[in-house]
Design a protein around this motif. Sequence first.
Motif, short mmCIF file in Angstrom:
data_model
loop_
_atom_site.label_atom_id
_atom_site.label_comp_id
_atom_site.label_asym_id
_atom_site.label_seq_id
_atom_site.Cartn_x
_atom_site.Cartn_y
_atom_site.Cartn_z
N GLN A 1 36.28 43.95 46.20
CA GLN A 1 35.13 44.31 45.15
C GLN A 1 34.31 45.64 45.59
O GLN A 1 33.90 46.16 44.82
CB GLN A 1 34.24 43.17 45.10
CG GLN A 1 34.77 42.19 44.33
CD GLN A 1 33.62 41.06 43.92
OE1 GLN A 1 34.07 39.84 43.79
NE2 GLN A 1 32.45 41.32 43.49
N HIS B 1 39.12 38.66 43.12
CA HIS B 1 38.37 39.58 43.59
C HIS B 1 38.68 41.07 43.31
O HIS B 1 37.98 42.14 43.00
CB HIS B 1 37.82 39.38 45.22
CG HIS B 1 37.00 38.25 45.42
ND1 HIS B 1 35.61 38.56 45.34
CD2 HIS B 1 37.26 37.07 45.62
CE1 HIS B 1 35.08 37.29 45.70
NE2 HIS B 1 35.87 36.45 45.77
N ARG C 1 37.69 41.62 39.63
CA ARG C 1 36.17 42.10 39.48
C ARG C 1 36.07 43.46 40.00
O ARG C 1 35.19 44.06 39.62
CB ARG C 1 35.37 41.08 40.49
CG ARG C 1 35.34 39.83 40.17
CD ARG C 1 34.49 38.60 41.02
NE ARG C 1 34.30 37.44 40.38
CZ ARG C 1 33.70 36.71 41.12
NH1 ARG C 1 33.36 36.76 42.51
NH2 ARG C 1 33.46 35.27 40.39
N GLY C 2 36.97 43.85 41.02
CA GLY C 2 36.98 45.04 41.73
C GLY C 2 37.18 46.32 40.46
O GLY C 2 36.63 47.05 40.24
N ARG D 1 34.53 46.51 37.99
CA ARG D 1 33.33 47.25 38.53
C ARG D 1 33.68 48.80 38.26
O ARG D 1 32.72 49.77 38.16
CB ARG D 1 33.21 47.13 40.01
CG ARG D 1 32.25 45.74 40.20
CD ARG D 1 32.16 45.41 41.56
NE ARG D 1 30.68 44.89 41.82
CZ ARG D 1 30.03 44.37 42.74
NH1 ARG D 1 30.79 44.28 44.08
NH2 ARG D 1 28.92 44.03 42.86
#
Length: 183
Positions: A54, A82, A85-86, A89
């Motif tokens: 992340q 994760h 999610r990374g 972002r």
Amino acid sequence: MNVLDLIKKLDTSSDKTAEKVIQKIVALGKTSVPPLLKAAQNTEAPRVRKWSLQALGALGDKRAAPLLLEALKDERMTVRLHAVRGLSRMKYKKGVKQIASLLKDESGGVRVNALYALTEIGDPSAAAQIQKALSDPQWYVRQAAVVACGKLKIVRAQKKLKQLSKSDERKAVRQAAEEVLKQ
């Protein structure tokens, strides 16, 4: 505090603590990428590994993209979660196809986070897969798919959205579908 000390602090089960540490790592800038890449591959420290994924996304450095894409295929659900999610972002448009493939993941948490990522990235090229998610067995995945259809303006989903707004078993899904149809 240097980046290696901060990475050690990612060994936490607390989302809040991890986010605070990630913000400090982001403040250090792109020099944090090489040690984070190493930490994100360390299978001996699972919590450090997942939060490093992340943090790499939060830094937005494209050098991390190959590792994040590879982690989408990891056997561990938390690593896949994760990694997506990374990529979210990072708003990594080149990863849309791989992220969309997670809409078939056995974990509802991974599927819903894949929808969040596709919505955040804002690329409608996964519209067909997002539409299929409107029939997901998990209500929260259906709800996220409804929101994604609205934000990405997936007009072809209108018939299914009307159906969900009237007859989905969950009120949250019905309400989300009504909202999207109003738009």
